[in-house]
Design a protein around this motif. Structure first.
Motif, PDB file in Angstrom:
ATOM      1  N   MET A 137       0.843  -1.184   0.000  1.00  0.00           N
ATOM      2  CA  MET A 137       0.000   0.000   0.000  1.00  0.00           C
ATOM      3  C   MET A 137       0.887   1.246   0.000  1.00  0.00           C
ATOM      4  N   ALA A 138       0.584   2.191  -0.872  1.00  0.00           N
ATOM      5  CA  ALA A 138       1.380   3.411  -0.984  1.00  0.00           C
ATOM      6  C   ALA A 138       1.189   4.270   0.269  1.00  0.00           C
ATOM      7  N   GLU A 139       2.273   4.933   0.654  1.00  0.00           N
ATOM      8  CA  GLU A 139       2.224   5.803   1.817  1.00  0.00           C
ATOM      9  C   GLU A 139       1.481   7.082   1.471  1.00  0.00           C
ATOM     10  N   GLU A 144       0.748  10.308   6.305  1.00  0.00           N
ATOM     11  CA  GLU A 144       1.687   9.378   6.916  1.00  0.00           C
ATOM     12  C   GLU A 144       3.131   9.775   6.607  1.00  0.00           C
ATOM     13  N   ARG A 145       3.359  10.237   5.373  1.00  0.00           N
ATOM     14  CA  ARG A 145       4.710  10.640   4.994  1.00  0.00           C
ATOM     15  C   ARG A 145       5.170  11.848   5.802  1.00  0.00           C
ATOM     16  N   ARG A 168       6.022  10.715   9.301  1.00  0.00           N
ATOM     17  CA  ARG A 168       7.303  10.011   9.327  1.00  0.00           C
ATOM     18  C   ARG A 168       8.463  10.995   9.208  1.00  0.00           C
ATOM     19  N   GLN A 169       8.316  11.977   8.331  1.00  0.00           N
ATOM     20  CA  GLN A 169       9.382  12.958   8.152  1.00  0.00           C
ATOM     21  C   GLN A 169       9.567  13.811   9.400  1.00  0.00           C
ATOM     22  N   THR A 170       8.469  14.165  10.044  1.00  0.00           N
ATOM     23  CA  THR A 170       8.560  14.943  11.280  1.00  0.00           C
ATOM     24  C   THR A 170       9.238  14.131  12.375  1.00  0.00           C
ATOM     25  N   ARG A 171       8.850  12.890  12.491  1.00  0.00           N
ATOM     26  CA  ARG A 171       9.456  12.012  13.497  1.00  0.00           C
ATOM     27  C   ARG A 171      10.960  11.876  13.258  1.00  0.00           C
TER      28      ARG A 171
END
Length: 215
Positions: free
Chosen positions: A1-3, A7-8, A11-14
């Motif tokens: 499943m594409a992100e 969600e992206r 993830r980038q912030t994390r």
């Protein structure tokens, strides 16, 4: 499943928070940097930071990477005909050959390792994590072998597996301090695992071998 976009961004912030935190910790020391300073440097609020990381130590040892279930998960995923100890040995060898970053086998990890060693709360967390891994593994071994609640064998085998698992990290750490390169470290620790396997009893090596599937 594409992100998805949401969600992206999360993830980038994390990842940005983690990268900024590690940079500050290495530069100034883990105990000398506050959560508020990490949040400000990462350009997020303190509340946002805590949405991603529940504790300051999680910024260095995130639960999804430093999981108490690591050994238990490796053993649960073992192949038919493979024992618990051999599954963990094979997994460690694979990580070493791939120079996996979870083992610290990346260029530039030295300063991070020195920072971790200098922080009592992080070293205590690592020690506690090792105990939790062994406990979780002992539970899995007891369940899979049908051992009684007072049977010592699952605990003893789990302790031996936990010992050589910890030995790998300790050896890597010592060699990082000595200034060795990741490739040199990986080859040396692979040789060490061969020695460890030769010293373990056949009973320990064969314990909890998963049954082969019937044709």
């Amino acid at each position: 499943m594409a992100e998805g976009l949401r969600e992206r961004k999360k993830r980038q912030t994390r990842q940005r928070i983690s990268d900024v935190a590690l940079g500050l910790f290495v530069e100034r020391g883990f105990d000398r940097v506050t959560i508020a300073e990490v949040a400000a440097a990462a350009e997020v609020s303190v509340n946002t930071l805590y949405n991603y990381y529940e504790a300051k130590e999680d910024l260095v040892l995130p639960p999804d990477q430093a999981s108490p279930q690591r050994l238990a998960d490796i053993v649960r995923a073992r192949q038919p005909g493979e024992s618990a100890a051999r599954a963990v040995l094979a997994h460690l060898r694979d990580e070493l050959r791939r120079r996996d970053r979870t083992l610290g086998l990346t260029a530039g990890f030295g300063p991070v390792f020195h920072m971790m060693r200098a922080a009592p709360t992080l070293t205590a967390r690592l020690e506690d994590l090792g105990r939790q891994m062994t406990d979780a593994l002992a539970t899995v071994l007891a369940e899979e072998t049908g051992a009684g609640p007072d049977a010592p064998t699952p605990r003893l085998v789990a302790s031996q597996i936990g010992w050589f698992h910890s030995l790998v990290y300790a050896e890597i750490g010592q060699r990082i301090v000595a200034g060795e390169k990741p490739d040199t470290i990986a080859e040396a620790v692979l040789d060490l695992l061969d020695l460890v396997e030769g010293l373990l009893s056949e009973q320990a090596l064969a314990y909890a071998t998963r049954a082969t599937r019937k044709e």
